[in-house]
Design an enzyme around this catalytic site. Sequence first.
Site, PDB file in Angstrom:
ATOM      1  N   TRP A 158       0.848  -1.190   0.000  1.00 41.99           N
ATOM      2  CA  TRP A 158       0.000   0.000   0.000  1.00 41.99           C
ATOM      3  C   TRP A 158       0.884   1.241   0.000  1.00 41.99           C
ATOM      4  CZ3 TRP A 158      -1.214  -4.309   3.017  1.00 41.99           C
ATOM      5  CH2 TRP A 158      -2.382  -4.961   2.643  1.00 41.99           C
ATOM      6  N   HIS A 178      -6.813   1.768   2.909  1.00 39.00           N
ATOM      7  CA  HIS A 178      -7.913   0.831   2.694  1.00 39.00           C
ATOM      8  C   HIS A 178      -8.935   1.019   3.815  1.00 39.00           C
ATOM      9  CE1 HIS A 178      -5.217  -2.414   4.898  1.00 39.00           C
ATOM     10  NE2 HIS A 178      -5.229  -1.262   5.512  1.00 39.00           N
ATOM     11  N   ARG A 204      -4.135   6.425  -2.068  1.00 37.95           N
ATOM     12  CA  ARG A 204      -2.833   5.750  -2.264  1.00 37.95           C
ATOM     13  C   ARG A 204      -1.913   6.618  -3.112  1.00 37.95           C
ATOM     14  NH1 ARG A 204      -4.593  -0.594  -3.007  1.00 37.95           N
ATOM     15  NH2 ARG A 204      -5.907  -0.594  -1.159  1.00 37.95           N
ATOM     16  N   GLN A 218     -13.747   2.137  -1.308  1.00 40.54           N
ATOM     17  CA  GLN A 218     -13.762   0.709  -1.004  1.00 40.54           C
ATOM     18  C   GLN A 218     -15.000   0.422  -0.152  1.00 40.54           C
ATOM     19  OE1 GLN A 218     -10.118  -0.674   0.869  1.00 40.54           O
ATOM     20  NE2 GLN A 218      -9.186  -1.044  -1.119  1.00 40.54           N
ATOM     21  N   VAL A 261      -5.304 -11.833   6.969  1.00 40.76           N
ATOM     22  CA  VAL A 261      -6.173 -12.997   6.768  1.00 40.76           C
ATOM     23  C   VAL A 261      -5.341 -14.255   6.579  1.00 40.76           C
ATOM     24  CG1 VAL A 261      -8.205 -11.861   5.798  1.00 40.76           C
ATOM     25  CG2 VAL A 261      -6.297 -12.425   4.296  1.00 40.76           C
ATOM     26  N   ALA A 315     -13.453 -11.626   6.106  1.00 42.08           N
ATOM     27  CA  ALA A 315     -13.470 -10.196   5.793  1.00 42.08           C
ATOM     28  C   ALA A 315     -13.177 -10.034   4.309  1.00 42.08           C
ATOM     29  CB  ALA A 315     -12.434  -9.457   6.630  1.00 42.08           C
TER      30      ALA A 315
HETATM   31  C1  YSA Z   1      -8.383  -8.065   1.961  1.00 41.92           C
HETATM   32  C2  YSA Z   1      -8.654  -9.004   2.932  1.00 41.92           C
HETATM   33  C3  YSA Z   1      -9.545  -8.653   3.920  1.00 41.92           C
HETATM   34  O1  YSA Z   1      -9.788  -9.536   4.903  1.00 41.92           O
HETATM   35  C4  YSA Z   1     -10.200  -7.440   3.952  1.00 41.92           C
HETATM   36  C5  YSA Z   1      -9.925  -6.525   2.987  1.00 41.92           C
HETATM   37  C6  YSA Z   1      -9.009  -6.833   1.991  1.00 41.92           C
HETATM   38  C7  YSA Z   1      -8.675  -5.811   0.966  1.00 41.92           C
HETATM   39  C8  YSA Z   1      -7.446  -5.023   1.321  1.00 41.92           C
HETATM   40  N1  YSA Z   1      -7.674  -4.154   2.436  1.00 41.92           N
HETATM   41  C9  YSA Z   1      -7.070  -4.188   0.113  1.00 41.92           C
HETATM   42  O2  YSA Z   1      -7.103  -2.971   0.150  1.00 41.92           O
HETATM   43  N2  YSA Z   1      -6.766  -4.919  -0.946  1.00 41.92           N
HETATM   44  S1  YSA Z   1      -6.442  -4.267  -2.403  1.00 41.92           S
HETATM   45  O3  YSA Z   1      -5.333  -3.388  -2.314  1.00 41.92           O
HETATM   46  O4  YSA Z   1      -6.280  -5.353  -3.326  1.00 41.92           O
HETATM   47  O5  YSA Z   1      -7.731  -3.440  -2.787  1.00 41.92           O
HETATM   48  C10 YSA Z   1      -9.033  -4.015  -2.717  1.00 41.92           C
HETATM   49  C11 YSA Z   1      -9.844  -3.632  -3.940  1.00 41.92           C
HETATM   50  O6  YSA Z   1      -9.815  -2.208  -4.102  1.00 41.92           O
HETATM   51  C12 YSA Z   1      -9.235  -4.154  -5.238  1.00 41.92           C
HETATM   52  O7  YSA Z   1      -9.674  -5.476  -5.479  1.00 41.92           O
HETATM   53  C13 YSA Z   1      -9.789  -3.192  -6.251  1.00 41.92           C
HETATM   54  O8  YSA Z   1     -11.126  -3.506  -6.577  1.00 41.92           O
HETATM   55  C14 YSA Z   1      -9.795  -1.896  -5.487  1.00 41.92           C
HETATM   56  N3  YSA Z   1      -8.571  -1.116  -5.785  1.00 41.92           N
HETATM   57  C15 YSA Z   1      -7.326  -1.329  -5.334  1.00 41.92           C
HETATM   58  N4  YSA Z   1      -6.477  -0.390  -5.784  1.00 41.92           N
HETATM   59  C16 YSA Z   1      -7.217   0.442  -6.539  1.00 41.92           C
HETATM   60  C17 YSA Z   1      -8.559  -0.019  -6.548  1.00 41.92           C
HETATM   61  N5  YSA Z   1      -9.530   0.608  -7.209  1.00 41.92           N
HETATM   62  C18 YSA Z   1      -9.183   1.734  -7.886  1.00 41.92           C
HETATM   63  N6  YSA Z   1      -7.923   2.249  -7.923  1.00 41.92           N
HETATM   64  C19 YSA Z   1      -6.921   1.633  -7.268  1.00 41.92           C
HETATM   65  N7  YSA Z   1      -5.710   2.170  -7.270  1.00 41.92           N
END
Ligand code: YSA
Length: 347
Positions: A158, A178, A204, A218, A261, A315
């Site tokens: 992140w 997130h 981000r 999100q 997780v 989650a």
């Molecule tokens: C994972 C496990 C858990 O138990 C709970 C939550 C999570 C998600 C984790 N917190 C997270 O942020 N994962 S992620 O970085 O892969 O982002 C989750 C979702 O946000 C992605 O699948 C995507 O749909 C969206 N996302 C991520 N980066 C993005 C974005 N959407 C737009 N622009 C971006 N830069």
Amino acid sequence: MTQDTSVDEIQSQALGALGAIDDIRKLDEWRVAYLGRSGRLTSVLRGLGALPPEARREVGQRANMVKSVLEKALEEKEEVLRQAELQRSIEGGKLDITLPGRRPNRGRLHPTTQVVREICDAFVAMGFQIVEGPEVEWDYYNFEALNIPKDHPARDMWDTIWIDPPSESEKPMLLRTHTSPMQIRVMEKTQPPVRVVVPGKVYRYEATDATHESQFYQVEGLAVDTNITFAELKGTLYEFARRIFGTERKVRFRCDYFPFVEPGVEMAIDCFACGGRGCRICSNSGWIEIMGAGMVHPEVLRHVNYDPEIYTGFAFGLGPERIAMLKYGIDDIRLFYSNDLRFLYQF
Ligand code: YSA
């Protein structure tokens, strides 16, 4: 000449001058000259105090009558001139009175807001509650309590916008990367069973492209109870996909790593643009990732004093813009925040 005759004189001069006006824009000049704060009639009314009592009453009454006469004459003249002007523009063909009126613009919800609400509704129907939390967050909630200690390489997943960089502050602050910190905040305040969804904005320090923004939404989900297994996670997320995309779209679960997780998964939907064959939008994979998910790590449960021998949970964190892209066939996430009304009016 008495004050009384001077009031009569003002009246006849004023009416004469008014009669000579043929342009509506000159009426205000006339009003100022006779009825304005320093106009001629107002001056007489102001000077009443200096007159002997018997004259004051008589002149006062007369002056007020003249004032009403002039005000009425002004109103009538204005109407006459307005009608004349209207007539002139109709004759001159400038005004088309058959043209329909202009529709006032009606406001509407931004497409992201519409999709966030639709997602939340799908989970509310499955028994989840909605909660919200801060966008400016402590390092502790965003990372530490989610099993991502300082200097852990997982922090690189992140790209963070810091308010207080970690080296300069005991309790560093950041813009949440997130919505997962809300898992901790909710569990700190509640005892199981927990079933919540958390919509909100995240930030981000990231370059943008067709599927990445640096500010986006999100929706986090968290369910903790006794006897929650991976089957509940899959069942809930399949049901969610069915409600949002219908039964036709394909869903893919793959192993993924998130420190909070165990096990972790990534959920993807087949690409709307190429039907799964592979294209620019899905980076030739045929799939678009919409969320990360998994079974809540025992270490996270311990952080909030839940006993992992008794409680388990799942989650997830999903991206509403990505879901809107898949639902409506939008090929660039940047369209959502470019303020282009041609785009926004389609929703
Ligand atoms: C994972 C496990 C858990 O138990 C709970 C939550 C999570 C998600 C984790 N917190 C997270 O942020 N994962 S992620 O970085 O892969 O982002 C989750 C979702 O946000 C992605 O699948 C995507 O749909 C969206 N996302 C991520 N980066 C993005 C974005 N959407 C737009 N622009 C971006 N830069």
